[in-house]
Design a protein around this motif. Structure first.
Motif, PDB file in Angstrom:
ATOM      1  N   PRO A   1       0.837  -1.204  -0.094  1.00 39.60           N
ATOM      2  CA  PRO A   1      -0.059   0.045   0.042  1.00 39.60           C
ATOM      3  C   PRO A   1       0.680   1.198   0.065  1.00 39.60           C
ATOM      4  CG  PRO A   1       0.008  -1.096   2.065  1.00 39.60           C
ATOM      5  CD  PRO A   1       0.549  -2.110   1.134  1.00 39.60           C
ATOM      6  N   TYR A   2       2.080   1.139   0.902  1.00 40.15           N
ATOM      7  CA  TYR A   2       2.824   2.489   0.808  1.00 40.15           C
ATOM      8  C   TYR A   2       3.404   2.733  -0.749  1.00 40.15           C
ATOM      9  CZ  TYR A   2       6.249   5.818   1.837  1.00 40.15           C
ATOM     10  OH  TYR A   2       7.171   7.180   1.833  1.00 40.15           O
TER      11      TYR A   2
ATOM     12  N   THR B   1      -4.896  -4.229   7.855  1.00 38.40           N
ATOM     13  CA  THR B   1      -4.916  -3.679   9.455  1.00 38.40           C
ATOM     14  C   THR B   1      -4.818  -2.247   9.690  1.00 38.40           C
ATOM     15  OG1 THR B   1      -2.498  -3.775   9.504  1.00 38.40           O
ATOM     16  CG2 THR B   1      -3.912  -6.047  10.107  1.00 38.40           C
ATOM     17  N   PRO B   2      -5.041  -1.548  10.925  1.00 41.58           N
ATOM     18  CA  PRO B   2      -4.833  -0.147  10.788  1.00 41.58           C
ATOM     19  C   PRO B   2      -3.431   0.245  10.630  1.00 41.58           C
ATOM     20  CG  PRO B   2      -6.154  -0.851  12.721  1.00 41.58           C
ATOM     21  CD  PRO B   2      -5.688  -2.150  11.956  1.00 41.58           C
ATOM     22  N   ALA B   3      -2.576  -0.643  10.553  1.00 38.25           N
ATOM     23  CA  ALA B   3      -1.121  -0.193  10.003  1.00 38.25           C
ATOM     24  C   ALA B   3      -1.191   0.065   8.694  1.00 38.25           C
ATOM     25  CB  ALA B   3      -0.181  -1.067  10.667  1.00 38.25           C
ATOM     26  N   GLU B   4      -1.811  -0.912   7.885  1.00 45.81           N
ATOM     27  CA  GLU B   4      -1.846  -1.064   6.323  1.00 45.81           C
ATOM     28  C   GLU B   4      -2.381   0.192   5.577  1.00 45.81           C
ATOM     29  OE1 GLU B   4      -0.082  -3.481   4.809  1.00 45.81           O
ATOM     30  OE2 GLU B   4       0.627  -3.566   6.827  1.00 45.81           O
ATOM     31  N   ILE B   5      -3.590   0.778   6.580  1.00 47.41           N
ATOM     32  CA  ILE B   5      -4.140   1.701   6.003  1.00 47.41           C
ATOM     33  C   ILE B   5      -3.371   2.754   6.345  1.00 47.41           C
ATOM     34  CG2 ILE B   5      -6.537   2.922   6.418  1.00 47.41           C
ATOM     35  CD1 ILE B   5      -7.738   0.269   7.347  1.00 47.41           C
ATOM     36  N   ALA B   6      -2.833   2.982   7.645  1.00 46.50           N
ATOM     37  CA  ALA B   6      -2.159   4.369   7.719  1.00 46.50           C
ATOM     38  C   ALA B   6      -1.037   4.210   6.973  1.00 46.50           C
ATOM     39  CB  ALA B   6      -1.537   4.222   9.496  1.00 46.50           C
ATOM     40  N   LYS B   7      -0.315   3.313   6.358  1.00 42.96           N
ATOM     41  CA  LYS B   7       0.724   3.186   5.282  1.00 42.96           C
ATOM     42  C   LYS B   7       0.411   4.285   4.233  1.00 42.96           C
ATOM     43  CE  LYS B   7       2.943  -1.114   6.289  1.00 42.96           C
ATOM     44  NZ  LYS B   7       3.052  -2.469   5.849  1.00 42.96           N
ATOM     45  N   GLN B   8      -0.752   4.209   3.614  1.00 44.44           N
ATOM     46  CA  GLN B   8      -1.226   4.897   2.544  1.00 44.44           C
ATOM     47  C   GLN B   8      -1.494   6.369   2.793  1.00 44.44           C
ATOM     48  OE1 GLN B   8      -4.708   2.723   0.634  1.00 44.44           O
ATOM     49  NE2 GLN B   8      -4.967   1.989   2.490  1.00 44.44           N
ATOM     50  N   ILE B   9      -1.944   6.802   4.079  1.00 38.57           N
ATOM     51  CA  ILE B   9      -1.970   8.043   4.550  1.00 38.57           C
ATOM     52  C   ILE B   9      -0.399   8.691   4.451  1.00 38.57           C
ATOM     53  CG2 ILE B   9      -2.588   9.787   6.220  1.00 38.57           C
ATOM     54  CD1 ILE B   9      -4.699   7.793   7.190  1.00 38.57           C
ATOM     55  N   LYS B  10       0.264   8.013   4.940  1.00 37.36           N
ATOM     56  CA  LYS B  10       1.796   8.264   5.279  1.00 37.36           C
ATOM     57  C   LYS B  10       2.461   8.388   3.877  1.00 37.36           C
ATOM     58  CE  LYS B  10       6.338   7.001   7.245  1.00 37.36           C
ATOM     59  NZ  LYS B  10       6.601   8.515   7.739  1.00 37.36           N
ATOM     60  N   ALA B  11       2.179   7.595   2.980  1.00 37.58           N
ATOM     61  CA  ALA B  11       2.684   7.727   1.578  1.00 37.58           C
ATOM     62  C   ALA B  11       2.425   9.089   0.803  1.00 37.58           C
ATOM     63  CB  ALA B  11       2.190   6.493   0.778  1.00 37.58           C
TER      64      ALA B  11
END
Length: 504
Positions: A405-406, A449-459
Motif C-alpha cells: 500500500p505504501y 490492518t490499521p497499520a496497512e491503512i496508515a501506510k497509505q496516508i503516510k505515503a
C-alpha cells in the motif's frame, strides 16, 4: 504509467464490486465496495425486461446545446414555484435553485469562463456541440478546505463516526445523497418521480447531516451521475442506446444502464439533484460515476450509438464540459466546492473509453479531484484474475499491488504531482483503501490492518499531500489507524512479496 494493452484486465478488478448483483455471494468481500461505485446494486429493471425497446424508428440525432435550449422549460428547468414550498431549503429560506437562478439572471450576464485544457480541435467541437457555458452575474469565490475524511455510506452509525472525528485527525465525512437510481431523501425532482426511481430515504438524511454539522464536521454529499439504471430505462430519452434506439444494459457493470453524458438535459437533471443536496445542508458535493460506460452489452442490442462521429466531441472533452457546467452552476453561482471521483486510469485508451482524464479533471476549475487509489484495484501478476505481469506506476512495476500500500500510493501520488499538479488550482484528495480485498487470488492480498491503512496516508504525506478520504463499505474505521500514523509505521515494513508473489 499503466500498461495500456492491459487496460481491460485492470478494469475487471476495478469493477469487481459492480458485478455484485450477478456473482455468488461467497465470492464477494463482505466489507468492501468500490468508491466510484454507487451502492446498493438494486434492481436492474423495474419492468422485469432485459432489453427496453424505445422506438421502432431509426436513431435520433443527439441535439446540440443550442437546439436543446428550446426544450429546456418542459424538460428539466427547476420548478421554482414548487421549490418555494419545499422543505429542502437553506438557512436563508431561499432554495439553491432560486439562488442559482438569481445569480445567472439579467440581460447583462456574462457567460462562465471555460478553463479546461482542451486542444484547439476539442475546443471547436465542444463549443459547436454544447454551446456556451451558463451565464453568471455574480461570481462567488471559494475557500478550499483541507479534508481528512471517511466515507460513511448512509450515516447509519453516526455516533461511532462522531466519536472517531473527536478523537482523530478526521474532520469530514462523505455521505450518500443520490446513488445509482436511489435517492436517500424524499426528492421533489419531477423527472426522478416520473422515471420511477427508488426513494429509500425520508427526512432522516437531513437530520443526520444537521447532526454532523452541529458537531463541527464537514459534510460532503455524494451524487451519482451517469450510472443511473432506472432513470435510463424508464426515461429512455436520457439513456445510452444503440442505433435501433434501444437502451443498453452493460454486462461488466452489473447489467446497469447509463444516462447519456452527451445529453445536456441529463446535465440539468444532475444539477437539479445537486441543488437539493445543497438545501439538505451539504457543505461540498462529490460527483460520482462521472464517466461513460464501457464493456459489452448484456442484452440483445447493437453497438452503442451516441451520434455521428464527425459531430461529437470525444468523450474526455464531453466529460470536461459537463464538469465545467456543474462548476459554473454550483461553485461559481452558489459558492459550493465541487469535486469528482475518477478511476486511476491514465492511459490514452482508458481516457477515450471512459472519458475520465487526469488532464481534463485537473483543469476544469473543480475544487478537488478524488482518484480511487485502492491498491487492490490495480492489476496483479496472477494469471487467473490479473494480467500475468502486474501494474507499472510511474516507472515502477508492482506484481502484487495489494501487498504494497505504501509503494502504490507513493508512486501514484508522485505520478500525479509530476504530470498534472500544475494544470490549475484543483487539489488532490484521493480515496484510500480501508478494507480487505479477500476476493483477490491467494498470495496477492493480505488483511488491511490499521497499520496497512496508515501506510497509505503516510505515503501521501511523504509526497507532500495532506488530504484523503478513507473508504470502507461498512463505514467502520479504527482509531488505531491514526495512532499507527503517529509514528509506529515506517515504509520499511512493506511486505516483500511485491516482486516475487505467485499464486492461483
Amino acid at each position: 504509467m499503466r500498461i495500456p494493452a492491459k487496460l481491460l484486465l485492470v478494469s475487471v478488478v476495478t469493477f469487481a464490486f459492480l458485478t455484485a448483483c450477478s456473482m455468488p455471494k461467497n465470492q464477494l468481500p463482505k466489507s468492501t465496495g468500490t468508491a466510484g461505485v454507487s451502492e446498493p446494486c438494486g434492481p436492474t429493471d423495474v419492468n422485469g425486461s432485459a432489453a427496453v425497446k424505445v422506438s421502432e424508428q431509426g436513431p435520433k440525432r443527439i441535439q446540440s446545446g443550442a437546439e436543446l435550449e428550446a426544450d429546456l422549460p418542459k424538460i428539466s428547468q427547476p420548478n421554482y414555484s414548487r421549490a418555494a414550498k419545499s422543505p429542502l431549503r437553506n438557512k436563508s429560506g431561499i432554495s439553491a435553485a432560486e439562488e442559482a437562478k438569481e445569480a445567472g439572471s439579467g440581460v447583462t450576464a456574462k457567460y462562465g469562463d471555460s478553463l479546461a485544457a482542451y486542444t484547439r480541435e476539442e475546443q471547436v467541437k465542444v463549443d459547436k456541440f454544447f454551446g456556451p457555458l451558463p451565464p453568471i452575474n455574480h461570481l462567488k469565490l471559494l475557500r478550499h478546505y483541507k479534508v481528512k475524511g471517511v466515507y460513511i455510506g448512509n450515516g447509519d452509525n453516526l455516533s461511532e463516526i462522531i466519536s472517531l472525528v473527536k478523537n482523530t485527525e478526521i474532520n469530514s465525512v462523505v455521505i450518500n445523497v443520490k446513488s445509482d437510481s436511489y435517492f436517500h431523501y424524499p426528492t421533489e425532482n419531477i423527472i426522478a418521480r416520473k422515471a420511477g426511481v427508488s426513494i429509500v430515504g425520508n427526512d432522516e438524511l437531513a437530520q443526520r447531516i444537521q447532526k454532523l454539522k452541529d458537531q463541527g464536521i464537514r459534510v460532503i454529499g455524494k451524487i451519482s451521475c451517469f450510472r443511473d439504471t432506472l432513470l435510463a430505462r424508464n426515461y429512455p430519452e436520457f439513456a445510452v442506446k444503440d442505433k435501433e434506439n434501444r437502451v443498453i444494459n452493460w454486462s461488466n457493470e452489473g447489467e446497469a444502464s447509463f444516462v447519456n453524458p452527451y445529453n445536456i438535459n441529463v446535465w440539468r437533471y444532475i444539477r437539479d439533484c445537486c441543488y437539493e443536496a445543497v438545501d439538505l445542508g451539504c457543505d461540498e458535493l462529490l460527483l460520482d460515476q462521472v464517466r461513460f460506460p464501457f464493456g459489452v452489452a448484456a442484452n440483445e442490442v447493437g453497438n452503442v450509438y451516441y451520434g455521428e462521429k464527425e459531430d461529437l466531441p470525444d468523450k474526455p472533452a464531453a466529460i470536461a464540459r459537463f464538469l465545467e457546467f456543474m462548476r459554473v452552476e454550483l461553485s461559481d453561482k452558489l459558492g459550493v466546492p465541487l469535486s469528482a471521483s475518477l478511476f486511476d486510469v491514465h492511459s490514452k485508451q482508458g481516457e477515450l473509453s471512459s472519458g475520465q482524464s487526469y488532464r481534463m479533471f485537473s483543469s476544469c476549475g473543480l475544487d478537488s479531484i478524488t482518484p480511487i487509489l485502492f491498491p487492490s484495484d490495480y492489476a496483479n501478476a496472477s494469471p487467473w484474475s490479473g494480467n500475468g505481469v502486474g501494474t507499472e506506476i510511474n516507472g515502477q512495476l508492482f506484481k502484487a499491488p495489494d501487498l504494497d500500500p505504501y509503494g502504490v500510493i507513493s508512486a501514484t501520488a508522485n505520478y500525479y504531482l509530476s504530470n498534472f499538479s500544475k494544470q490549475g488550482s484543483t487539489f488532490y484528495r484521493p480515496y484510500l483503501q480501508a478494507f480487505t480485498a479477500g476476493y483477490l487470488p491467494r498470495n496477492y492480498w493480505h488483511k488491511y490492518t490499521p497499520a496497512e491503512i496508515a501506510k497509505q496516508i503516510k505515503a501521501l504525506n511523504d509526497s507532500g499531500l495532506d488530504e484523503y478520504i478513507l473508504w470502507n463499505g461498512e463505514a467502520h474505521y479504527s482509531r488505531e489507524i491514526f495512532t499507527s500514523l503517529a509514528g509506529e509505521v515506517t515504509p520499511d515494513e512493506q511486505p516483500t512479496a511485491t516482486s516475487s508473489a505467485s499464486g492461483n
